[in-house]
Design a protein around this motif. Structure first.
Motif, PDB file in Angstrom:
ATOM      1  N   GLU A 346     -32.491 -49.080 -41.665  1.00 26.92           N
ATOM      2  CA  GLU A 346     -31.850 -47.809 -41.999  1.00 26.92           C
ATOM      3  C   GLU A 346     -32.883 -46.759 -42.382  1.00 26.92           C
ATOM      4  O   GLU A 346     -32.753 -45.576 -42.012  1.00 26.92           O
ATOM      5  N   LEU A 347     -33.919 -47.155 -43.106  1.00 28.32           N
ATOM      6  CA  LEU A 347     -34.962 -46.213 -43.506  1.00 28.32           C
ATOM      7  C   LEU A 347     -35.723 -45.696 -42.291  1.00 28.32           C
ATOM      8  O   LEU A 347     -35.993 -44.496 -42.166  1.00 28.32           O
ATOM      9  N   LEU A 348     -36.056 -46.598 -41.362  1.00 30.74           N
ATOM     10  CA  LEU A 348     -36.765 -46.173 -40.157  1.00 30.74           C
ATOM     11  C   LEU A 348     -35.868 -45.322 -39.264  1.00 30.74           C
ATOM     12  O   LEU A 348     -36.326 -44.337 -38.666  1.00 30.74           O
ATOM     13  N   GLY A 349     -34.596 -45.681 -39.165  1.00 26.30           N
ATOM     14  CA  GLY A 349     -33.678 -44.872 -38.375  1.00 26.30           C
ATOM     15  C   GLY A 349     -33.490 -43.479 -38.963  1.00 26.30           C
ATOM     16  O   GLY A 349     -33.385 -42.490 -38.222  1.00 26.30           O
ATOM     17  N   THR A 350     -33.450 -43.376 -40.291  1.00 27.91           N
ATOM     18  CA  THR A 350     -33.349 -42.065 -40.930  1.00 27.91           C
ATOM     19  C   THR A 350     -34.595 -41.239 -40.677  1.00 27.91           C
ATOM     20  O   THR A 350     -34.524 -40.007 -40.551  1.00 27.91           O
ATOM     21  N   THR A 391     -30.434 -49.443 -31.822  1.00 32.02           N
ATOM     22  CA  THR A 391     -30.364 -48.061 -32.301  1.00 32.02           C
ATOM     23  C   THR A 391     -31.756 -47.473 -32.480  1.00 32.02           C
ATOM     24  O   THR A 391     -32.015 -46.320 -32.096  1.00 32.02           O
ATOM     25  N   ILE A 392     -32.672 -48.248 -33.046  1.00 29.86           N
ATOM     26  CA  ILE A 392     -34.039 -47.761 -33.259  1.00 29.86           C
ATOM     27  C   ILE A 392     -34.716 -47.484 -31.927  1.00 29.86           C
ATOM     28  O   ILE A 392     -35.389 -46.455 -31.751  1.00 29.86           O
ATOM     29  N   LEU A 393     -34.549 -48.391 -30.970  1.00 31.08           N
ATOM     30  CA  LEU A 393     -35.199 -48.207 -29.668  1.00 31.08           C
ATOM     31  C   LEU A 393     -34.648 -46.981 -28.954  1.00 31.08           C
ATOM     32  O   LEU A 393     -35.408 -46.218 -28.331  1.00 31.08           O
ATOM     33  N   ARG A 395     -33.424 -44.268 -30.341  1.00 29.34           N
ATOM     34  CA  ARG A 395     -33.947 -43.066 -31.000  1.00 29.34           C
ATOM     35  C   ARG A 395     -35.425 -42.861 -30.694  1.00 29.34           C
ATOM     36  O   ARG A 395     -35.891 -41.713 -30.568  1.00 29.34           O
ATOM     37  N   LEU A 396     -36.168 -43.951 -30.609  1.00 29.60           N
ATOM     38  CA  LEU A 396     -37.567 -43.828 -30.207  1.00 29.60           C
ATOM     39  C   LEU A 396     -37.674 -43.207 -28.824  1.00 29.60           C
ATOM     40  O   LEU A 396     -38.482 -42.295 -28.595  1.00 29.60           O
ATOM     41  N   TYR A 397     -36.891 -43.701 -27.891  1.00 35.25           N
ATOM     42  CA  TYR A 397     -36.931 -43.194 -26.529  1.00 35.25           C
ATOM     43  C   TYR A 397     -36.461 -41.742 -26.470  1.00 35.25           C
ATOM     44  O   TYR A 397     -36.991 -40.936 -25.701  1.00 35.25           O
ATOM     45  N   HIS A 398     -35.503 -41.397 -27.275  1.00 42.57           N
ATOM     46  CA  HIS A 398     -34.946 -40.038 -27.248  1.00 42.57           C
ATOM     47  C   HIS A 398     -35.907 -39.037 -27.885  1.00 42.57           C
ATOM     48  O   HIS A 398     -36.032 -37.895 -27.387  1.00 42.57           O
ATOM     49  N   ARG A 399     -36.601 -39.422 -28.970  1.00 39.49           N
ATOM     50  CA  ARG A 399     -37.441 -38.476 -29.704  1.00 39.49           C
ATOM     51  C   ARG A 399     -38.816 -38.320 -29.073  1.00 39.49           C
ATOM     52  O   ARG A 399     -39.347 -37.208 -28.997  1.00 39.49           O
ATOM     53  N   PHE A 400     -39.423 -39.408 -28.635  1.00 43.94           N
ATOM     54  CA  PHE A 400     -40.814 -39.384 -28.193  1.00 43.94           C
ATOM     55  C   PHE A 400     -40.847 -39.368 -26.664  1.00 43.94           C
ATOM     56  O   PHE A 400     -40.824 -40.416 -26.013  1.00 43.94           O
ATOM     57  N   GLU A 433     -28.057 -52.378 -22.498  1.00 48.23           N
ATOM     58  CA  GLU A 433     -27.225 -51.292 -23.017  1.00 48.23           C
ATOM     59  C   GLU A 433     -28.052 -50.018 -23.193  1.00 48.23           C
ATOM     60  O   GLU A 433     -27.595 -48.911 -22.867  1.00 48.23           O
ATOM     61  N   VAL A 434     -29.270 -50.165 -23.712  1.00 44.15           N
ATOM     62  CA  VAL A 434     -30.165 -49.004 -23.809  1.00 44.15           C
ATOM     63  C   VAL A 434     -30.560 -48.524 -22.419  1.00 44.15           C
ATOM     64  O   VAL A 434     -30.620 -47.310 -22.145  1.00 44.15           O
ATOM     65  N   LEU A 435     -30.823 -49.473 -21.520  1.00 43.32           N
ATOM     66  CA  LEU A 435     -31.226 -49.109 -20.168  1.00 43.32           C
ATOM     67  C   LEU A 435     -30.093 -48.404 -19.423  1.00 43.32           C
ATOM     68  O   LEU A 435     -30.335 -47.527 -18.574  1.00 43.32           O
ATOM     69  N   ALA A 436     -28.846 -48.754 -19.713  1.00 45.80           N
ATOM     70  CA  ALA A 436     -27.711 -48.075 -19.082  1.00 45.80           C
ATOM     71  C   ALA A 436     -27.682 -46.606 -19.478  1.00 45.80           C
ATOM     72  O   ALA A 436     -27.397 -45.728 -18.645  1.00 45.80           O
ATOM     73  N   THR A 437     -27.998 -46.325 -20.740  1.00 45.55           N
ATOM     74  CA  THR A 437     -28.071 -44.927 -21.166  1.00 45.55           C
ATOM     75  C   THR A 437     -29.212 -44.198 -20.481  1.00 45.55           C
ATOM     76  O   THR A 437     -29.088 -43.015 -20.115  1.00 45.55           O
ATOM     77  N   ILE A 438     -30.337 -44.899 -20.296  1.00 41.35           N
ATOM     78  CA  ILE A 438     -31.485 -44.285 -19.630  1.00 41.35           C
ATOM     79  C   ILE A 438     -31.170 -44.014 -18.161  1.00 41.35           C
ATOM     80  O   ILE A 438     -31.469 -42.932 -17.626  1.00 41.35           O
ATOM     81  N   VAL A 439     -30.557 -44.992 -17.485  1.00 38.64           N
ATOM     82  CA  VAL A 439     -30.230 -44.833 -16.065  1.00 38.64           C
ATOM     83  C   VAL A 439     -29.235 -43.701 -15.862  1.00 38.64           C
ATOM     84  O   VAL A 439     -29.288 -42.957 -14.869  1.00 38.64           O
TER      85      VAL A 439
END
Length: 633
Positions: A346-350, A391-393, A395-400, A433-439
């Motif tokens: 939760e701290l890293l996600g925040t 969730t962390i992965l 957000r990492l992909y979305h931000r960076f 599931e993350v890859l589906a969002t990316i595709v």
């Protein structure tokens, strides 16, 4: 002694020890010069005001030898008020003399690597010291430490601190990061010295200085005292809401994060129970404060959060003893350390959600090594941890955006490891599931990299024995890429037929679902060269011993698009009619009823096709589907 060296009256009345110590510095070896200088400092009881000019006159050879042999000592002297500029005076308070003397004696016993880490801890807290001649000594200390550790040399080269000019313009954030990374390379725990507050030159030299404060920089894995291990330090630290000054808030936040890097053994619940509760309470406090004050996310705190997460979350995972088929939905594995891991996630996600505009790979210290270790945690058997990792992965992909392509490559490596090395199936569902969002965000036309993703990574996943665990997201990824690039339909159907299971009935049902989705995407007559092979596979499924496979194959033939595609393949119409007629003698009653309903429709369409025998396949495909479903050439 020079007249500008001002001693207390008692020292002037009894100057013998001071003169003897000064005399020893002229004849002692280089290694004992530190002890001789420490004796001189301990022999004086009042404040010392010593100009750099008179210091050079009295002990120039000895001090030069000391700084040459121990360049990191220059930072220690500068932190205590010793000036290396000719126009400035030196101000060392009475209460700092003994502490400086003790540190001088200890410096000779340290290795170059340890001395350099201590110097970095001081500079990170007092970046204003880095100027003038001190930069030369810091640069030489870095060279000596790099000879002991090749890893440190790599860190310095990566940060661009391999030459003297870089040290002259180094930023405080770079010092903090270098201090954190260099300290991890130490072979054992080592506590850095505390640097006292330097007095202003406008103060009276005989005035008492403020007591030294604990301004050692919070460095991971350096604090290893019994009080810290038992959680006492966290108990005596004030609450975050009690800190009003911004600098004090940041320093307190860093200290609490440093204490939370301690890893506890949750396999023994009774061991360090109080310390475990203290760490959990501290993490809750930090998370709540971060939600209320997102402006506190400075680069130092960002890296401290990442370091705290890495120290606890990156661990060895237990082997998988229970196969996924045997584990029910209610019989899930629970990670013993989840009370701490949950708060860290939760701290890293925040950090990624709240500080979206300020958090960058450079400021947070996140590199691909961090992403690779994060992906390795997807093998965890705890579904709660895999959900948090997903969730962390994302957000990492979305931000960076800079790391998106390397992240996709690392995800493919994990999936390929499962396919070809027989790894754990846990985590494949979340990664897909993350890859589906990316595709879903791919632009047309697809790049060659995306083609390779489908042909070399996604389609081989159909070979997995645990296909039922991730089939939904895999199907979505494949169908979405076929929609974006229709020419990928042919290799997709070919791969599906190639990986078709021979003996696993439940898996065959999943393949029939995939085949139906692809037939609908292709449309009537859109299978091309694979049309006959597809209906040959459907015919073999009608003769399967597994009753669910037979029912699913019959349902596939009932679909209008399948019937329209069958009309473009005359060689397979008669074999399919024979198989459907034979199913009327099946032992399973619902299959008898389903085949009895489907057979008259197929016979009627066959008679209609025979009556329009002169119609070409192209004409049939363009004619009305209501009258020419089974028309042949």
């Amino acid at each position: 002694l020079p007249k500008t060296w001002r001693l207390s009256p008692s020292s002037v009345r009894n100057p013998g020890p001071v003169h003897e110590a000064a005399a020893r510095t002229r004849s002692s070896p280089m290694d004992s010069n530190l002890d001789a200088l420490a004796d001189i400092l301990c022999g004086s009881e009042g404040d010392i005001t010593l100009s750099q000019r008179h210091l050079a006159t009295m002990m120039a050879p000895q001090v030069e030898a000391i700084v040459t042999a121990h360049p990191a000592l220059a930072v220690l002297l500068a932190a205590y008020g010793w000036s290396f500029d000719d126009e400035d005076d030196v101000y060392i308070s009475d209460e700092n003399l003994t502490q400086l003397a003790d540190q001088l004696r200890l410096t000779g016993a340290l290795t170059d690597m340890e001395a350099f880490c201590d110097a970095l801890a001081m500079l990170a807290q007092r970046p204003n010291l880095v100027h003038g001649r001190l930069c030369e000594h810091i640069h030489r200390a870095a060279i000596l430490a790099s000879r002991e550790s090749l890893a440190l040399a790599a860190v310095l080269g990566r940060m661009g601190l391999h030459n003297l000019s870089a040290w002259e313009c180094v930023e405080p954030q770079a010092l903090m990061r270098l201090c954190s990374e260099a300290t991890r390379l130490l072979p054992s725990a080592h506590t850095p010295p505390c640097t006292p507050s330097r007095r202003s030159s406008s103060l009276n030299v005989f005035a008492s200085a403020s007591p030294p404060t604990d301004c050692a920089v919070p460095v991971p894995m350096r604090v290893d005292s019994d009080a810290t291990l038992n959680g006492i330090d966290a108990a005596i630290l004030p609450h975050m809401r009690d800190a009003l000054d911004p600098m004090e808030c940041e320093r307190l936040f860093l200290r609490k994060l440093l204490l939370c890097q301690r890893v506890y053994d949750f396999q023994r619940p009774s061991r360090d129970a109080e310390a475990k509760q203290m760490k959990r309470a501290t993490l809750i406090e930090l998370h709540e404060y971060l939600l209320l004050r997102p402006a506190i996310l400075t680069p130092a705190i960002q890296r401290a959060i990442v370091d705290c997460f890495s120290a606890t979350a990156f661990r060895g995972l237990p082997p998988v003893h229970t196969p996924p088929e045997a584990a029910g939905e209610d019989d899930s594995f629970s990670e013993a350390a989840w009370p701490h891991l949950e708060l860290l996630y939760e701290l890293l996600g925040t950090l990624f959600e709240t500080g979206a505009g300020n958090v960058t790979p450079e400021s947070s210290g996140i590199e691909m090594s961090f992403v690779v270790k994060l992906l390795a945690l997807f093998r965890s058997q705890d579904a709660r941890e895999r959900s948090a990792l997903r969730t962390i992965l994302y957000r990492l992909y979305h931000r960076f955006s800079k790391l998106r392509r390397p992240i996709r490559g690392a995800m493919c490596d994990v999936l390929l490891s499962y396919i070809f090395e027989g790894g754990s199936p846990y985590g494949v569902f979340e990664l897909l599931e993350v890859l589906a969002t990316i595709v879903n965000g791919f632009a047309m036309p697809l790049k060659q990299e995306h083609h390779n993703l489908l042909l070399r990574v996604l389609l081989p996943l159909y070979k997995g024995r645990e296909l039922w665990m991730y089939q939904a997201h895999l199907s979505y990824c494949v169908q979405r890429m076929v929609q974006l690039e229709p020419k990928l339909l042919a290799p997709t159907i070919a791969a599906l037929l190639r990986y078709w299971p021979k003996t696993i009935g439940n898996k065959s049902v999943l393949f029939l679902d995939e085949l139906e989705a692809l037939i609908i995407l292709a449309g009537p007559g859109g299978l091309g060269v694979h049309t006959e092979a597809v209906f040959r596979r459907i015919a073999s499924c009608l003769s399967d011993t597994h009753f669910q496979v037979c029912m699913r194959a019959l349902a596939l033939l009932e679909h209008p698009v399948t019937a329209g595609t069958l009309g473009a393949c005359p060689p397979m119409r008669a074999p399919l009619l024979d198989r459907v007629a034979a199913l009327q003698q099946h032992w399973y009653r619902p299959i008898q009823c389903q085949s009895a309903t489907l057979l008259p429709r197929l016979l009627a369409e066959e008679e209609r096709a025979m009556s329009i025998g002169g119609t070409s396949p192209a004409t049939v495909s363009s004619a009305s589907s209501e009258t020419c479903l089974f028309a042949g050439p």
